[in-house]
Design an enzyme around this catalytic site. Structure first.
Site, PDB file in Angstrom:
ATOM      1  N   TRP A  39      45.560  42.011  30.501  1.00 20.26           N
ATOM      2  CA  TRP A  39      44.622  40.964  29.798  1.00 20.26           C
ATOM      3  C   TRP A  39      44.190  39.957  30.936  1.00 20.26           C
ATOM      4  O   TRP A  39      43.728  38.977  30.646  1.00 20.26           O
ATOM      5  CB  TRP A  39      45.343  40.447  28.717  1.00 20.26           C
ATOM      6  N   LYS A  40      44.916  40.071  32.079  1.00 16.15           N
ATOM      7  CA  LYS A  40      44.772  38.917  33.322  1.00 16.15           C
ATOM      8  C   LYS A  40      44.838  37.598  32.342  1.00 16.15           C
ATOM      9  O   LYS A  40      45.700  37.269  31.607  1.00 16.15           O
ATOM     10  CB  LYS A  40      43.381  39.367  33.792  1.00 16.15           C
TER      11      LYS A  40
ATOM     12  N   HIS B 199      49.568  43.473  41.798  1.00  9.44           N
ATOM     13  CA  HIS B 199      48.164  43.879  41.505  1.00  9.44           C
ATOM     14  C   HIS B 199      47.352  43.013  42.525  1.00  9.44           C
ATOM     15  O   HIS B 199      47.578  42.151  43.214  1.00  9.44           O
ATOM     16  CB  HIS B 199      47.845  43.083  40.168  1.00  9.44           C
TER      17      HIS B 199
ATOM     18  N   GLU C 109      44.508  51.596  42.191  1.00 11.15           N
ATOM     19  CA  GLU C 109      43.371  50.734  41.650  1.00 11.15           C
ATOM     20  C   GLU C 109      42.636  50.293  43.265  1.00 11.15           C
ATOM     21  O   GLU C 109      43.010  49.321  43.786  1.00 11.15           O
ATOM     22  CB  GLU C 109      43.725  49.585  41.243  1.00 11.15           C
TER      23      GLU C 109
ATOM     24  N   GLY D  44      41.682  46.664  32.716  1.00 15.53           N
ATOM     25  CA  GLY D  44      41.469  45.264  32.449  1.00 15.53           C
ATOM     26  C   GLY D  44      40.445  44.996  31.306  1.00 15.53           C
ATOM     27  O   GLY D  44      40.715  44.845  30.421  1.00 15.53           O
ATOM     28  N   GLY D  45      39.021  44.821  32.149  1.00 20.49           N
ATOM     29  CA  GLY D  45      38.030  44.279  30.963  1.00 20.49           C
ATOM     30  C   GLY D  45      38.143  44.944  29.583  1.00 20.49           C
ATOM     31  O   GLY D  45      38.028  44.303  28.470  1.00 20.49           O
TER      32      GLY D  45
HETATM   33  P1  PGA Z   1      39.108  46.458  35.164  1.00 23.29           P
HETATM   34  O1  PGA Z   1      40.813  45.594  35.733  1.00 23.29           O
HETATM   35  O2  PGA Z   1      39.542  47.323  34.307  1.00 23.29           O
HETATM   36  O3  PGA Z   1      38.627  45.178  34.644  1.00 23.29           O
HETATM   37  O4  PGA Z   1      38.485  46.830  36.389  1.00 23.29           O
HETATM   38  C1  PGA Z   1      41.733  46.610  36.109  1.00 23.29           C
HETATM   39  C2  PGA Z   1      42.830  46.079  36.547  1.00 23.29           C
HETATM   40  O5  PGA Z   1      42.667  45.156  37.398  1.00 23.29           O
HETATM   41  O6  PGA Z   1      43.992  46.299  36.357  1.00 23.29           O
END
Ligand code: PGA
Length: 249
Positions: A9-10, A94, A166, A232-233
Site C-alpha cells: 500500500w506504500k 524496496h 521489480e 502497488g497501485g
Molecule cells: P506498482 O508498484 O504496482 O504501483 O507498480 C509495485 C511496487 O512498488 O511494489
C-alpha cells in the site's frame, strides 16, 4: 503451490480508508483460500488491518523495519514490533527505500537477516533502473543485489525467503516488462540463490512486481519461474485487487 500475492500500500490508505477497503475486499473471501494473500499497510495502520484479518486466510506484513531490536532510532519501527503485531513478512530493500531513504545493500542484508531472526519472511526486492537496462547492466545489477541481500542468511539452518524482481522503471509507471524477460530474470535470480545459499534455494518463491494489473497479472505468473506478484497501485482498490487475485486461482 498457491500463487503469492502481496499488496504494497506504500504511503496510502489511512486507518478509516483501510477499514472501508477491508469491508469491500473481504466481502467475497472464497478466493483467499486458493492464494497466499498478504497486505502491507503503513505502520500505524497495521494494527487495524491485523484486527480485521485475524482468523481469515489473508495475512498482513510490514513495508520496512529497522535491523536493531530497539534503541534510540527516532521514527523507526523494529522487526520485533512487526512480529508482535502478527506480521508474517517484511519488504526489504524496496526500490523506493533504496532511492528515498538511501538504503544500501549492506543495510538491506541486515534487514533480511533480522526479518528471519524474528520469525518472519523477508521479501528481498531487487531490480534495475531504466538507465541500467539501457546500458544492458540489468543482469549484473540484479545478481549483485541478490548476492548482497542474502549475505547474512547462511547462518540460518532453515529459512523462509521470497525474492521480488521489480524493474524500477516499471514501478508505478504503467510500463511493464515482457513476461519472457521477467521469467529469464527469475531464472537468473534462482541460479544466483543456488550459488549463495547452502540449502533451500530451490524453494524460494520468486515474485514479479511493477505495474501489475488484473489484465496483465496472469502473463507474469507461470507457477514455475515466477510464483507470485508484488502489487502497488492495483492493491489500493478492493475490487480491482480482488479481481487481480481471482485471475491467478
Ligand atoms: P506498482 O508498484 O504496482 O504501483 O507498480 C509495485 C511496487 O512498488 O511494489
Amino acid at each position: 503451490m498457491k500463487p503469492i500475492v502481496i499488496g504494497n500500500w506504500k504511503m496510502h490508505l489511512t486507518a478509516s480508508e483501510a477499514r472501508a477497503f477491508l469491508r469491500d475486499f473481504m466481502a467475497h473471501p472464497a478466493v483467499f483460500e486458493r492464494a497466499e494473500v498478504t497486505l502491507c499497510p503503513t505502520g500505524p495502520v497495521i494494527p487495524i488491518v491485523a484486527d480485521t484479518l485475524r482468523g481469515t486466510a489473508v495475512r498482513w506484513g510490514g513495508q520496512n523495519a529497522h535491523w536493531e531490536t530497539q534503541g534510540a532510532f527516532t521514527g523507526e519501527t523494529s522487526m520485533a514490533m512487526l512480529a508482535d503485531l502478527g506480521c508474517t513478512l517484511v519488504l526489504c530493500g524496496h526500490s523506493e527505500r533504496r532511492r528515498f531513504a538511501h538504503e544500501t545493500d549492506a543495510d538491506i542484508s541486515r534487514k533480511v537477516e533480522q526479518t528471519v531472526a524474528h520469525g518472519m519472511t523477508p521479501v528481498l526486492c531487487v531490480g534495475e533502473t531504466y538507465e541500467q537496462r539501457r546500458q544492458q547492466q540489468q543482469d549484473i545489477v540484479v545478481i549483485e543485489q541478490v548476492r548482497k541481500g542474502v549475505d547474512l542468511l547462511a547462518a540460518f539452518p532453515s529459512l523462509s525467503l521470497y525474492v521480488a524482481y521489480e524493474p524500477v522503471w516499471a514501478i508505478g509507471t504503467g510500463q511493464t516488462i515482457e513476461s519472457a524477460d521477467a521469467m529469464a530474470m527469475a531464472r537468473l535470480i534462482r541460479s544466483t540463490l543456488r550459488e549463495e545459499l547452502p540449502t533451500g534455494a530451490d524453494s524460494v518463491p520468486i515474485l514479479y512486481g511493477g505495474s501489475v494489473t488484473p489484465l496483465n497479472v496472469a502473463s507474469f505468473v507461470d507457477g514455475d519461474s515466477i510464483t507470485g506478484v508484488l502489487v502497488g497501485g492495483s492493491s489500493l482498490d478492493p475490487v480491482a485487487f480482488h479481481q487481480l487475485i481471482a485471475q491467478l486461482v
